[in-house]
Write a protein that holds these residues in place. Structure first.
Motif, PDB file in Angstrom:
ATOM      1  N   LEU A 187      49.612  36.287  28.784  1.00  0.00           N
ATOM      2  CA  LEU A 187      48.533  37.149  28.314  1.00  0.00           C
ATOM      3  C   LEU A 187      49.141  38.458  27.830  1.00  0.00           C
ATOM      4  CD1 LEU A 187      45.500  37.845  28.043  1.00  0.00           C
ATOM      5  CD2 LEU A 187      45.583  38.648  30.418  1.00  0.00           C
ATOM      6  N   ILE A 188      48.901  38.794  26.580  1.00  0.00           N
ATOM      7  CA  ILE A 188      49.481  39.988  25.961  1.00  0.00           C
ATOM      8  C   ILE A 188      48.351  40.922  25.573  1.00  0.00           C
ATOM      9  CG2 ILE A 188      50.973  40.854  24.119  1.00  0.00           C
ATOM     10  CD1 ILE A 188      52.099  37.943  23.970  1.00  0.00           C
ATOM     11  N   VAL A 189      48.330  42.098  26.176  1.00  0.00           N
ATOM     12  CA  VAL A 189      47.217  43.038  25.998  1.00  0.00           C
ATOM     13  C   VAL A 189      47.764  44.408  25.632  1.00  0.00           C
ATOM     14  CG1 VAL A 189      45.147  44.020  27.044  1.00  0.00           C
ATOM     15  CG2 VAL A 189      45.969  41.790  27.795  1.00  0.00           C
ATOM     16  N   GLY A 190      47.285  44.941  24.527  1.00  0.00           N
ATOM     17  CA  GLY A 190      47.740  46.261  24.098  1.00  0.00           C
ATOM     18  C   GLY A 190      46.757  47.370  24.382  1.00  0.00           C
ATOM     19  N   GLY A 191      45.831  47.155  25.298  1.00  0.00           N
ATOM     20  CA  GLY A 191      44.815  48.158  25.570  1.00  0.00           C
ATOM     21  C   GLY A 191      43.552  47.875  24.789  1.00  0.00           C
ATOM     22  N   SER A 192      42.497  48.618  25.066  1.00  0.00           N
ATOM     23  CA  SER A 192      41.195  48.335  24.466  1.00  0.00           C
ATOM     24  C   SER A 192      41.199  48.462  22.945  1.00  0.00           C
ATOM     25  CB  SER A 192      40.124  49.271  25.057  1.00  0.00           C
ATOM     26  OG  SER A 192      40.479  50.623  24.831  1.00  0.00           O
ATOM     27  N   ARG A 193      42.048  49.342  22.412  1.00  0.00           N
ATOM     28  CA  ARG A 193      42.103  49.536  20.954  1.00  0.00           C
ATOM     29  C   ARG A 193      43.314  48.842  20.332  1.00  0.00           C
ATOM     30  NH1 ARG A 193      42.764  54.281  18.811  1.00  0.00           N
ATOM     31  NH2 ARG A 193      41.417  53.840  17.038  1.00  0.00           N
ATOM     32  N   GLY A 194      44.134  48.217  21.154  1.00  0.00           N
ATOM     33  CA  GLY A 194      45.329  47.573  20.635  1.00  0.00           C
ATOM     34  C   GLY A 194      46.489  48.549  20.560  1.00  0.00           C
ATOM     35  N   ALA A 195      47.679  48.034  20.260  1.00  0.00           N
ATOM     36  CA  ALA A 195      48.870  48.876  20.164  1.00  0.00           C
ATOM     37  C   ALA A 195      49.730  48.363  19.013  1.00  0.00           C
ATOM     38  CB  ALA A 195      49.649  48.839  21.465  1.00  0.00           C
ATOM     39  N   LYS A 196      49.973  49.202  18.016  1.00  0.00           N
ATOM     40  CA  LYS A 196      50.709  48.769  16.833  1.00  0.00           C
ATOM     41  C   LYS A 196      52.112  48.295  17.175  1.00  0.00           C
ATOM     42  CE  LYS A 196      51.959  50.119  12.129  1.00  0.00           C
ATOM     43  NZ  LYS A 196      53.327  49.540  12.223  1.00  0.00           N
ATOM     44  N   ALA A 197      52.800  49.016  18.051  1.00  0.00           N
ATOM     45  CA  ALA A 197      54.170  48.639  18.393  1.00  0.00           C
ATOM     46  C   ALA A 197      54.215  47.255  19.019  1.00  0.00           C
ATOM     47  CB  ALA A 197      54.771  49.671  19.346  1.00  0.00           C
ATOM     48  N   LEU A 198      53.269  46.974  19.906  1.00  0.00           N
ATOM     49  CA  LEU A 198      53.233  45.668  20.548  1.00  0.00           C
ATOM     50  C   LEU A 198      52.824  44.590  19.543  1.00  0.00           C
ATOM     51  CD1 LEU A 198      53.548  44.031  23.100  1.00  0.00           C
ATOM     52  CD2 LEU A 198      51.222  44.668  23.759  1.00  0.00           C
ATOM     53  N   ASN A 199      51.884  44.922  18.678  1.00  0.00           N
ATOM     54  CA  ASN A 199      51.447  43.989  17.649  1.00  0.00           C
ATOM     55  C   ASN A 199      52.614  43.603  16.735  1.00  0.00           C
ATOM     56  OD1 ASN A 199      48.941  42.842  16.102  1.00  0.00           O
ATOM     57  ND2 ASN A 199      50.176  43.865  14.543  1.00  0.00           N
ATOM     58  N   VAL A 203      48.246  34.186  24.648  1.00  0.00           N
ATOM     59  CA  VAL A 203      46.914  34.755  24.395  1.00  0.00           C
ATOM     60  C   VAL A 203      47.114  36.227  24.074  1.00  0.00           C
ATOM     61  CG1 VAL A 203      44.637  35.230  25.343  1.00  0.00           C
ATOM     62  CG2 VAL A 203      45.825  33.098  25.950  1.00  0.00           C
ATOM     63  N   PHE A 204      46.829  36.610  22.833  1.00  0.00           N
ATOM     64  CA  PHE A 204      47.070  37.977  22.386  1.00  0.00           C
ATOM     65  C   PHE A 204      45.748  38.676  22.120  1.00  0.00           C
ATOM     66  CE2 PHE A 204      48.818  40.886  18.863  1.00  0.00           C
ATOM     67  CZ  PHE A 204      49.065  41.893  19.781  1.00  0.00           C
ATOM     68  N   VAL A 205      45.497  39.732  22.887  1.00  0.00           N
ATOM     69  CA  VAL A 205      44.293  40.550  22.726  1.00  0.00           C
ATOM     70  C   VAL A 205      44.682  41.729  21.846  1.00  0.00           C
ATOM     71  CG1 VAL A 205      42.413  41.726  23.904  1.00  0.00           C
ATOM     72  CG2 VAL A 205      43.629  39.865  25.057  1.00  0.00           C
ATOM     73  N   THR A 206      44.258  41.685  20.590  1.00  0.00           N
ATOM     74  CA  THR A 206      44.761  42.620  19.580  1.00  0.00           C
ATOM     75  C   THR A 206      44.050  43.963  19.555  1.00  0.00           C
ATOM     76  OG1 THR A 206      43.217  41.811  17.911  1.00  0.00           O
ATOM     77  CG2 THR A 206      45.349  40.687  18.079  1.00  0.00           C
ATOM     78  N   GLY A 207      42.783  43.995  20.015  1.00  0.00           N
ATOM     79  CA  GLY A 207      41.935  45.133  19.695  1.00  0.00           C
ATOM     80  C   GLY A 207      41.334  44.907  18.321  1.00  0.00           C
ATOM     81  N   ASP A 208      40.164  45.471  18.075  1.00  0.00           N
ATOM     82  CA  ASP A 208      39.442  45.210  16.825  1.00  0.00           C
ATOM     83  C   ASP A 208      40.248  45.558  15.578  1.00  0.00           C
ATOM     84  OD1 ASP A 208      37.165  44.182  18.018  1.00  0.00           O
ATOM     85  OD2 ASP A 208      36.223  46.152  18.226  1.00  0.00           O
ATOM     86  N   ARG A 209      40.968  46.666  15.610  1.00  0.00           N
ATOM     87  CA  ARG A 209      41.592  47.153  14.377  1.00  0.00           C
ATOM     88  C   ARG A 209      42.765  46.295  13.915  1.00  0.00           C
ATOM     89  NH1 ARG A 209      45.081  52.542  15.894  1.00  0.00           N
ATOM     90  NH2 ARG A 209      45.780  51.919  17.971  1.00  0.00           N
ATOM     91  N   PRO A 243      40.123  39.539  19.532  1.00  0.00           N
ATOM     92  CA  PRO A 243      40.058  41.005  19.456  1.00  0.00           C
ATOM     93  C   PRO A 243      39.804  41.653  20.812  1.00  0.00           C
ATOM     94  CG  PRO A 243      38.022  40.045  18.650  1.00  0.00           C
ATOM     95  CD  PRO A 243      38.950  38.904  18.902  1.00  0.00           C
ATOM     96  N   TYR A 244      39.094  40.931  21.674  1.00  0.00           N
ATOM     97  CA  TYR A 244      38.692  41.514  22.960  1.00  0.00           C
ATOM     98  C   TYR A 244      38.347  40.378  23.918  1.00  0.00           C
ATOM     99  CZ  TYR A 244      36.330  44.614  26.293  1.00  0.00           C
ATOM    100  OH  TYR A 244      35.981  45.306  27.419  1.00  0.00           O
ATOM    101  N   ILE A 245      38.528  40.598  25.212  1.00  0.00           N
ATOM    102  CA  ILE A 245      38.159  39.598  26.216  1.00  0.00           C
ATOM    103  C   ILE A 245      37.104  40.201  27.136  1.00  0.00           C
ATOM    104  CG2 ILE A 245      38.957  38.347  28.265  1.00  0.00           C
ATOM    105  CD1 ILE A 245      41.538  37.776  26.842  1.00  0.00           C
ATOM    106  N   ASN A 246      35.939  39.576  27.167  1.00  0.00           N
ATOM    107  CA  ASN A 246      34.846  40.097  27.994  1.00  0.00           C
ATOM    108  C   ASN A 246      35.002  39.733  29.465  1.00  0.00           C
ATOM    109  OD1 ASN A 246      33.205  41.359  25.925  1.00  0.00           O
ATOM    110  ND2 ASN A 246      32.764  39.305  25.181  1.00  0.00           N
TER     111      ASN A 246
END
Length: 369
Positions: A191-203, A222-228, A252-255
């Motif tokens: 599971l790869i999560v960059g925070g609620s808004r995502g993280a460019k470096a991780l992306n 499983v990559f949670v990108t954030g909406d942007r 984009p998000y996991i509820n």
């Protein structure tokens, strides 16, 4: 019990406060909660959605260099204290609980001057300026990390309680986590999560890494990108060979994050305090990439705390590449014994009873007054 909760600006301050509020209402049905935050912070949206009464005060933070804005902040603080006293006299709380962020300052300070019992909770290893300031006025301090205790020597009542967000995930159902991702129970996934808004470096690192994962044919990602970042990342992943693409799940998000988290074999994440509390509560191995774009660089000490205990590997963002991330993931996912040792170390750090411990401290403080 009547409890005022305060803290805001980021979810890292808001969600612990809400977890404490839930514990209070579960342990004492019929309790009344009031949340005091700012109208500009996330709390103004998140808290009312939880059905909790919300009031706001106006406050800004101090700048770390000499600035005319700091004079304005002092004026706003005085005005915030006055407004907080009005709200507190009207609500008549049994205790005021602060979880950090600038808004916490005038509210908790006002409560102490009115003789209302007070407790603050610090989520990070290195305390924020507001909590350090308040520690000389409050009745009790609760900390998430044992390393934080030494920073609160001005308060005689400091407990290592953990982060109350840890208590919210302990009953998560793993099978529902697998099902929500369309995976069979027991499927190993990262599971790869960059925070609620995502993280460019991780992306960027993940995009660079993906062509390398053919050596891990049984592992899903499983990559949670954030909406942007969702649309661009999805397009990039569709260009991968089908043997890899079918094992990459981009969302984009996991509820239902607690359920998905409980099912994960390994987590790649930022090092926010609430996330680490959840990870360790469940005993999940992790690779942590602390964000350098936070106040006082507080995520790096958080991550180092887990890494030093053997529960995590830490990669600084300035060193992050797809190749380096892959080498860490490959080393952990390719070695079940190592993963088991990391899981054990993670679980040893976990404090799933944190919310209960803080509730007990609240009742002790309230009785003493």
């Amino acid at each position: 019990m009547r409890v005022v909760l305060t803290g805001g600006g980021t979810g890292g301050h808001i969600y612990p406060a809400l977890a404490i509020g839930r514990e209070v209402t579960e342990r004492q049905p019929g309790s009344s909660l009031l949340y005091i935050g700012t109208s500009r912070g996330l709390e103004s949206r998140i808290v009312p959605e939880q059905g909790i009464a919300f009031e706001d005060v106006t406050i800004t933070g101090f700048r770390r260099s000499l600035s005319w804005e700091n004079v304005k902040t002092v004026v706003r603080f005085v005005q915030g204290v006055r407004r907080s006293k009005q709200l507190l006299r009207k609500f008549k709380p049994d205790i005021v609980v602060g979880t950090g962020g600038y808004v916490c300052g005038p509210v908790v300070y006002a409560a102490s001057k009115l003789g209302i019992p007070t407790l603050i909770h610090e989520q990070n290893v290195i305390p924020g300026l507001t909590n350090k300031f308040l520690s000389r006025y409050v009745d009790a301090v609760a900390v998430s990390f044992a390393e934080s205790v030494k920073y609160f020597d001005r308060c005689s009542n400091v407990i290592h309680a953990g982060n109350p967000c840890a208590s919210a995930v302990v009953h998560a159902e793993r099978d529902r986590g697998f099902a929500s991702l369309g995976l069979n129970p027991g499927t190993p996934f990262v599971l790869i999560v960059g925070g609620s808004r995502g993280a460019k470096a991780l992306n960027d690192a993940l995009t660079e890494m993906m062509p390398m994962v053919s050596n891990l044919p049984q592992v899903h990602f499983v990559f949670v990108t954030g909406d942007r970042f969702y649309e661009a990342t999805s397009l990039q992943m569709k260009q991968l060979p089908s043997t890899i693409a079918k094992r990459v799940h981009v969302v984009p998000y996991i509820n239902n994050m607690p359920e998905v988290l409980s099912a994960a074999s390994l987590v790649v994440s930022r090092a926010g305090a609430s996330s680490l509390a959840e990870i360790t509560s469940l005993g999940i191995p992790s690779i942590l990439i602390p964000s350098p774009n936070v106040t006082n660089n507080h995520q790096e000490p958080n991550a180092r705390s887990l890494a030093d205990a053997g529960a995590a590997e830490m990669i600084l963002e300035r060193d992050l590449t797809g190749g380096l991330l892959y080498s860490h993931i490959n080393a952990i996912m390719g070695d079940s014994a190592r993963r088991s040792l990391m899981a054990h170390a993670s679980r040893e750090l976990g404090m799933p009873g944190a919310a209960s411990a803080i509730y007990d401290q609240i009742t002790r403080v309230n009785r003493k007054r």
